[in-house]
Write a protein that holds these residues in place. Sequence first.
Motif, PDB file in Angstrom:
ATOM      1  N   TYR A   1     -45.035 -21.622   8.482  1.00 12.56           N
ATOM      2  CA  TYR A   1     -44.136 -21.467   9.634  1.00 12.56           C
ATOM      3  C   TYR A   1     -44.873 -21.794  10.936  1.00 12.56           C
ATOM      4  O   TYR A   1     -44.338 -22.498  11.802  1.00 12.56           O
TER       5      TYR A   1
ATOM      6  N   ARG B   1     -45.116 -25.522  11.050  1.00 12.76           N
ATOM      7  CA  ARG B   1     -43.833 -26.154  11.389  1.00 12.76           C
ATOM      8  C   ARG B   1     -43.529 -26.003  12.866  1.00 12.76           C
ATOM      9  O   ARG B   1     -42.997 -26.908  13.515  1.00 12.76           O
TER      10      ARG B   1
ATOM     11  N   VAL C   1     -39.372 -27.177  12.345  1.00 15.93           N
ATOM     12  CA  VAL C   1     -38.723 -25.887  12.076  1.00 15.93           C
ATOM     13  C   VAL C   1     -37.263 -26.098  11.660  1.00 15.93           C
ATOM     14  O   VAL C   1     -36.781 -25.489  10.716  1.00 15.93           O
TER      15      VAL C   1
ATOM     16  N   LEU D   1     -35.874 -25.510   4.741  1.00 17.54           N
ATOM     17  CA  LEU D   1     -37.160 -24.876   5.102  1.00 17.54           C
ATOM     18  C   LEU D   1     -36.920 -23.530   5.789  1.00 17.54           C
ATOM     19  O   LEU D   1     -37.631 -22.556   5.533  1.00 17.54           O
ATOM     20  N   ILE D   2     -35.921 -23.473   6.660  1.00 19.49           N
ATOM     21  CA  ILE D   2     -35.613 -22.204   7.338  1.00 19.49           C
ATOM     22  C   ILE D   2     -35.160 -21.175   6.293  1.00 19.49           C
ATOM     23  O   ILE D   2     -35.619 -20.029   6.278  1.00 19.49           O
TER      24      ILE D   2
ATOM     25  N   SER E   1     -37.981 -19.976   4.152  1.00 18.42           N
ATOM     26  CA  SER E   1     -38.919 -19.179   4.945  1.00 18.42           C
ATOM     27  C   SER E   1     -38.378 -17.760   5.157  1.00 18.42           C
ATOM     28  O   SER E   1     -39.058 -16.763   4.883  1.00 18.42           O
ATOM     29  N   ILE E   2     -37.143 -17.678   5.623  1.00 20.41           N
ATOM     30  CA  ILE E   2     -36.562 -16.348   5.899  1.00 20.41           C
ATOM     31  C   ILE E   2     -36.423 -15.561   4.596  1.00 20.41           C
ATOM     32  O   ILE E   2     -36.832 -14.398   4.500  1.00 20.41           O
TER      33      ILE E   2
ATOM     34  N   LYS F   1     -39.487 -13.951   2.795  1.00 22.39           N
ATOM     35  CA  LYS F   1     -39.965 -12.697   3.405  1.00 22.39           C
ATOM     36  C   LYS F   1     -39.005 -11.546   3.101  1.00 22.39           C
ATOM     37  O   LYS F   1     -39.418 -10.433   2.791  1.00 22.39           O
TER      38      LYS F   1
ATOM     39  N   PHE G   1     -30.975 -20.742  17.816  1.00 23.12           N
ATOM     40  CA  PHE G   1     -31.958 -21.583  17.202  1.00 23.12           C
ATOM     41  C   PHE G   1     -31.275 -22.802  16.557  1.00 23.12           C
ATOM     42  O   PHE G   1     -31.740 -23.929  16.621  1.00 23.12           O
TER      43      PHE G   1
HETATM   44  N1  URA Z   1     -37.473 -17.657  11.136  1.00 20.79           N
HETATM   45  C1  URA Z   1     -38.290 -17.730  10.063  1.00 20.79           C
HETATM   46  O1  URA Z   1     -38.812 -16.726   9.612  1.00 20.79           O
HETATM   47  N2  URA Z   1     -38.505 -18.930   9.508  1.00 20.79           N
HETATM   48  C2  URA Z   1     -37.952 -20.062   9.973  1.00 20.79           C
HETATM   49  O2  URA Z   1     -38.174 -21.114   9.417  1.00 20.79           O
HETATM   50  C3  URA Z   1     -37.112 -19.969  11.100  1.00 20.79           C
HETATM   51  C4  URA Z   1     -36.887 -18.750  11.656  1.00 20.79           C
END
Ligand code: URA
Length: 448
Positions: free
Chosen positions: A165, A168, A174, A179-180, A183-184, A187, A207
Amino acid sequence: MMVVELIERKRDGGRITPAEWRELMARYAAGEVPDYQLSALTMAVFFRGMDDEETVALTAAMLESGKRLDLDHLAVPRVDKHSTGGVGDKVSIPLAPMIAACGVAVPMMSGRGLGHTGGTLDKLESIPGFNTRLTLDAAAKQVERIGCALIGQTAEIAPADRRLYALRDATATVEAIPLIAASIMSKKLAEGLTGLVLDVKSGAGAFIPSLDRAITLARTMIALGQRYGCETVTLITDMDQPLGVACGNAIEVLESIEVLKGGGPADLREVTFALGAEMLLVAKVESTRAAARARLERSITSGAALAKFQEIVVAQGGPAGFVDAPERHLAAAPVRAVFEAPHGGVVQRVEPRIIGRAITALGGGRTKVEDTIDASVGFLVHARPGAPVRAGDPLVTILARDEAGVAQAREALTRAISIGDAPAARRPLVSHRVTAGGLEELAVGGAS
Ligand code: URA
């Protein structure tokens, strides 16, 4: 594995297999693949995209690169809310204790402000002593003990995402939906949740400004949640104007406490309650939206949500009695000034990106990850789109370190706020609900 072959394949429109993603992310998290190769690969993904199977594989690979919060032994449901971020979006601060006060565990993992958007962790850290850097073990114990922990992404959670992240962010990659989403969700899935509510913002300060792309992102994340047995629901909410009045770190904590005390701006309350109701529904402690909202109301009127927030503050190192007189504990800006309406008319726009960047210019946000921030600065934005104003009416209170900051802020506010003869069209505050079952139009609040 020859990373260059994967880059070539993706560049030419091919696919990377799940086994390749897994090995690549494990090696990247271990520091065995250089950033320049991953930046070329993510740029290739940006242009070529990824299919559903690849998105699932990347999410799994990033999730498996780290540890997970183990809360399976808890008898209660565990839910979290994630927002794609905006200006004045402090919803997590009142929402987490409200949900915990309703008997649902909330292992909430938030982020820091970057660019024009604020971050929950920075806001919480304006409370003296508040420690957001709990280990996973400490967070799990706190959730077990008091039902909620408010933490950041530790080095243990999805370390491949943590590194990717940041990369990116520095390589203009980003804004790729797969990919977003990966990534989110890597987690969020590491939090061991039974349910997740996503607040995907759309509008000028979001965003992802476009509604269509916001819905696509929501659908991609919902599909990922379903794969892991984590029921995921999304509300699409408005970020065409700041949320609430307070925009800045310490003042957003103050406004959050107002909500916990039964007050606060109507738009902030509405978004908080709308998301909260969805959380109680995915947690299955209520079965209708009306019942869920009534339960949230009771968490406020009984004082339980406010007491829960105080309990969290103390558990994470903050002061006893904080919620009784929060302004005594929070840093106050040395200079206050009022920005007045230059002429009469109707407020047409309050541009959130300009407001967000102006907070950063005042010292309240970051341009680089390592920047330190001044929690005291920001804006109280009284101007609401659609409201009639007369020349000289106060539109914004500026909270700054010095007069130079005030001058800079005035210039930004002149660009951010437009006043015209007639109101401009506004989006609904909560426009859509997206679930695995489909898309529902809601049109709650704000539209004109
Ligand atoms: N928040 C994130 O954790 N990852 C992203 O790619 C964009 C926003």
